[in-house]
Structures are given as structure tokens and as C-alpha cells.
Scaffold this motif. Structure first.
Motif, PDB file in Angstrom:
ATOM      1  N   UNK A  40     -15.707  -6.282  -1.290  1.00 16.13           N
ATOM      2  CA  UNK A  40     -16.788  -5.927  -2.223  1.00 16.13           C
ATOM      3  C   UNK A  40     -16.284  -5.328  -3.527  1.00 16.13           C
ATOM      4  N   UNK A  41     -15.086  -4.722  -3.509  1.00 15.93           N
ATOM      5  CA  UNK A  41     -14.536  -4.151  -4.738  1.00 15.93           C
ATOM      6  C   UNK A  41     -13.290  -4.948  -5.135  1.00 15.93           C
ATOM      7  N   UNK A  42     -12.150  -4.311  -5.114  1.00 16.16           N
ATOM      8  CA  UNK A  42     -10.877  -4.978  -5.363  1.00 16.16           C
ATOM      9  C   UNK A  42     -10.003  -4.827  -4.122  1.00 16.16           C
ATOM     10  N   UNK A  43      -9.153  -5.792  -3.829  1.00 17.91           N
ATOM     11  CA  UNK A  43      -8.277  -5.667  -2.652  1.00 17.91           C
ATOM     12  C   UNK A  43      -7.480  -4.366  -2.673  1.00 17.91           C
ATOM     13  N   UNK A  44      -7.426  -3.721  -1.525  1.00 19.22           N
ATOM     14  CA  UNK A  44      -6.630  -2.496  -1.334  1.00 19.22           C
ATOM     15  C   UNK A  44      -7.088  -1.341  -2.203  1.00 19.22           C
ATOM     16  N   UNK A  45      -8.328  -1.395  -2.696  1.00 23.88           N
ATOM     17  CA  UNK A  45      -8.805  -0.352  -3.598  1.00 23.88           C
ATOM     18  C   UNK A  45      -9.386   0.850  -2.862  1.00 23.88           C
ATOM     19  N   UNK A  46      -9.578   0.746  -1.559  1.00 23.84           N
ATOM     20  CA  UNK A  46     -10.181   1.833  -0.798  1.00 23.84           C
ATOM     21  C   UNK A  46      -9.143   2.771  -0.221  1.00 23.84           C
ATOM     22  N   UNK A  47      -9.207   2.960   1.092  1.00 24.83           N
ATOM     23  CA  UNK A  47      -8.291   3.895   1.750  1.00 24.83           C
ATOM     24  C   UNK A  47      -6.839   3.445   1.651  1.00 24.83           C
ATOM     25  N   UNK A  48      -6.601   2.132   1.618  1.00 22.14           N
ATOM     26  CA  UNK A  48      -5.219   1.631   1.582  1.00 22.14           C
ATOM     27  C   UNK A  48      -4.442   2.208   0.412  1.00 22.14           C
ATOM     28  N   UNK A  49      -5.016   2.175  -0.766  1.00 21.41           N
ATOM     29  CA  UNK A  49      -4.290   2.628  -1.956  1.00 21.41           C
ATOM     30  C   UNK A  49      -4.052   4.129  -1.959  1.00 21.41           C
ATOM     31  N   UNK A  50      -4.743   4.862  -1.090  1.00 19.92           N
ATOM     32  CA  UNK A  50      -4.577   6.312  -1.024  1.00 19.92           C
ATOM     33  C   UNK A  50      -3.596   6.745   0.065  1.00 19.92           C
TER      34      UNK A  50
END
Length: 411
Positions: A40-50
Motif C-alpha cells: 500500500x505504501x512503498x516496499x520496506x517502508x514500514x517496520x522493515x526499514x526501522x
């Protein structure tokens, strides 16, 4: 991203690290032209990138060791076969402890040796050469695992997706609001705009939001989003760029180099936990605890234990604070496998704060289950329906998930 296509009969919900790993595994086995990843947003933009993005094999559970070892194989494939730079830094992991926790280190070294993971005991001078910021009096024993590493999580996830798309996988923007099932069989998904996509196989890799798609199907997932957090110090000469990852099991803390500074985390005694229904689509600005939005209270709580090990903490400034949701389970097992009673539905979630470490293994396991191949690890411990019918939003269950994070001492 490309537009959805009607010829895709395997839908993966979520372009985070688990969704990307599943897409990559399916593509490796010739199924790429059937796979559509919906994000729904950008790949890996949620918890992964943090994520702090430690990639460590040393675990207390043999099945989880196997999952992590597969991740190392997957990383090597990306680097050698696709020429990807995932930011891997093989600096080794140093586990240190006072005399009272010698048995913990001995058990880890023995468990690692039983699975062919190299280690060696270091004297104090050797340990301090790899982590000069440690206070010499804070530990008596040190064991070093030279093959452990960390990566850049965004680079890792997006490299998986690029390799997958090179083998036929498509990625599309789209927010899934409902998984469609009928007569015990998955039929596809419904999107936020009211449209539907038909599919005979759906992988729920929606991370912290996964229960919002599963509960209505009669499949409550035994996990909850618990706050993971870490701090990054100001740069200082005591932090070598090739310094080791450090695990301090006696105080439930960890650290690793971060461009001349130190990234460190403390597993708080009472971690904040959220009802998955309260999480926004975009985590930017989301806080678990409005009374401690910047993490200072938690840092102060842990400082009494951390400062004797890391005395520079009292003098150095903090440059960054990052936080995000990690799905924890009361039994500290993942939530990965086939859904009971709903043919064609699979779940890839429940990272327990080690999603980067387990990604390659999770991708392989889900891929094998979808293809009907013999699974390389026993899928029963991580079975999505293992808790049966229960309320995943009940306060006592949320508290049990938070307690699992509080007790974590591994990487």
C-alpha cells in the motif's frame, strides 16, 4: 509499480522483508510469472526499514537456527548471482557476560557448535579490541561468533524484490482491506477502492497489520505489535567502524557499529504493546506511548544497567532514536505456515524482533509449503493456528506478547 494483472494467481500482501523473501523464493523456483506483490505504501517502508538488522545464527531454538542459516545463503545468492549490495558487514558477534551468566554463554557456544557455527572464547583484551567502548570490569567472559553480521534492511528487502521481479514477479500499489474466502478456500482479496483480485493462493505478509486481515476469517494470529526501539549515539573514536556486534544477555541489551557511532538497544522491563487495529498505515509519527514519544524515559530506565557496561553513555549525546512495531508471540515462535481450514491461505509474520535474521528461511519455508515440497524445517512450532480460537486484542494476551520481548536475550 506495475498495474495488477489478472494472470497472477499468487498474491503476496506486503512488500516488507517477509513478503519480499517469499516472492524471491517463489521466483527462484519458476513461479515468478504467477506472483503479484501488493504494497500500500512503498516496499520496506514500514517496520522493515526501522530494524536494527542484526543477522545472527546463534539461537536457543534449532529450527530458528536453520531459518537464519538459510538467510545467510539467500544473502550470498543476492550478492553473487545478482550483484546486489545489501550493506552486509560481517563483523562477528561478541557475547559478553559477568561470571554469574557464564552458563548462558557456554550453552550458546555449545548449541552453535552442534550446528556447525564457529565460535571461540576470547580473553578480556581480545574482547575489548573488538568493542573498546565496553567497560573492562563489566564482564568476565566473552565468546565470539565470527560469521555474524548486520545489513541495511531497506537494501536487503529491495534487493530481494529486484531479484524476484527479474524472474517474473510483479509489484503493484494496492491496499488490501479483506482476504476473500468461500467454502474453506481462499478466493482473492478486496482492495481499498472496492475492487477485487481473484487468486487461488494468498500470502498474508502484512506484518504488524496481519491480524486485521486474518481475524475476520476465523484465524486469530498469536502475536501482537510490541515496541522495538534503539538509539544511535554521536560518533566517537571509541566506536571502530569494524567493531563487533555485542550481545549482553545479562541486561537484555545489544549494540553494533553505525558509521563511527554506536547503535544500541535495551529490552525494557515492561515494553509498550499496541492493538493492531490502532496502527496507522504510515508509521511516520506513530508512537506507542505518548508520554515517552522520544524514548528518553525508557533510556533512563535501562541506563542503570547499561551505564556500567557502556560508561561513555553518560557523556555522549544521542543523535537518533528509532522505534517501530515488531510482532512478538508469547512462545517466541514465528507465525509462519499454512492457515488451518482455509485452503490456499498462508501467513508469514511473527518476527519476534528477528525478521531480518529469519527472512530467507521464512521465504524458503513458505515457498516449499506452496509448492508442496518437503519443508526444510518443521512447520508445526510456527503454525498460524496453533493457539486456536482466542482474542488477539485481549489485554492479557497483549501483555504476554510484551513479556516475550522483555525476556529476549538473543540477537
Amino acid at each position: 509499480m506495475a498495474n495488477p494483472s489478472v494472470d497472477r494467481d499468487i498474491l503476496i500482501i506486503g512488500g516488507g522483508i517477509f513478503g519480499a523473501a517469499v516472492a524471491y523464493e517463489l521466483a527462484r523456483h519458476g513461479l515468478g510469472n504467477r506472483v503479484l506483490v501488493l504494497e500500500r505504501l512503498q516496499p520496506a517502508a514500514g517496520a522493515t526499514s526501522r530494524a536494527a538488522a542484526l543477522v545472527t545464527m546463534v539461537r536457543d531454538d534449532p529450527g530458528q537456527i536453520a531459518l537464519a542459516r538459510q538467510t545467510f545463503r539467500t544473502m550470498t545468492e543476492l550478492e553473487h548471482e545478482f550483484g546486489e549490495d545489501i550493506g552486509r558487514r560481517t563483523v562477528g558477534a561478541l557475547h559478553v557476560a559477568p561470571a554469574s551468566h557464564l552458563a548462558t554463554l557456554q550453552a550458546r557456544a555449545a548449541g552453535a557448535a552442534a550446528h556447525g557455527i564457529a565460535s571461540r572464547w576470547l580473553d578480556k583484551a581480545e574482547a575489548l579490541a573488538r568493542a573498546p567502548w565496553l567497560a573492562p570490569e563489566s564482564f568476565e567472559h566473552a565468546v565470539f561468533f565470527p560469521d555474524e553480521c548486520y545489513v541495511e534492511p531497506y537494501l536487503f528487502a529491495t534487493a530481494l524484490l529486484r531479484a524476484a521481479t527479474a524472474r517474473g514477479v510483479r509489484c503493484s500499489s494496492g491496499e488490501v482491506t479483506r482476504i476473500l474466502a468461500d467454502a474453506g478456500t481462499v478466493r482473492g482479496v478486496e482492495l481499498a477502492d472496492g475492487s477485487t483480485l481473484a487468486a487461488g493462493l494468498v500470502v498474508n505478509a502484512a506484518g504488524a497489520w496481519a491480524n486485521r486481515l486474518s481475524v475476520d476469517l476465523g484465524l486469530p494470529l498469536p502475536m501482537a505489535p510490541v515496541r522495538s526501539q534503539y538509539w544511535i549515539s554521536e560518533p566517537a573514536p571509541i566506536f571502530p567502524r569494524d567493531g563487533a556486534i555485542v550481545l549482553l544477555p545479562a541486561i537484555r541489551a545489544y549494540a553494533r557499529p553505525e558509521v563511527g557511532a554506536l547503535l544500541f538497544g535495551i529490552r525494557e522491563r515492561q515494553p509498550a504493546v499496541a492493538d493492531a487495529r490502532s496502527l496507522p498505515a504510515d508509521l511516520a509519527g506513530f508512537v506507542f506511548d505518548p508520554d515517552d514519544a522520544d524514548g528518553w524515559a525508557n533510556l533512563a530506565e535501562g541506563a542503570d544497567e547499561l551505564a556500567p557496561c557502556f560508561p561513555a553513555l553518560e557523556k555522549l549525546g544521542i543523535a537518533h532514536y528509532l522505534t517501530g512495531p515488531s510482532n512478538y508471540t508469547p512462545d517466541r515462535q514465528l507465525v509462519v505456515g499454512a492457515a488451518p481450514k482455509i485452503a490456499g491461505l498462508f501467513v508469514a509474520s511473527g518476527c519476534n524482533g528477528s525478521g531480518i535474521s529469519f527472512a530467507g528461511g521464512v521465504g524458503r519455508l513458505i515457498g516449499e509449503l506452496i509448492r508442496g515440497a518437503a519443508p526444510f524445517v518443521d512447520p508445526q512450532p510456527s503454525a498460524p493456528g496453533r493457539r486456536g480460537d482466542f482474542d488477539p486484542y485481549a489485554p492479557d494476551f497483549l501483555a504476554a506478547c510484551a513479556a516475550a520481548r522483555a525476556g529476549k536475550t538473543s540477537g
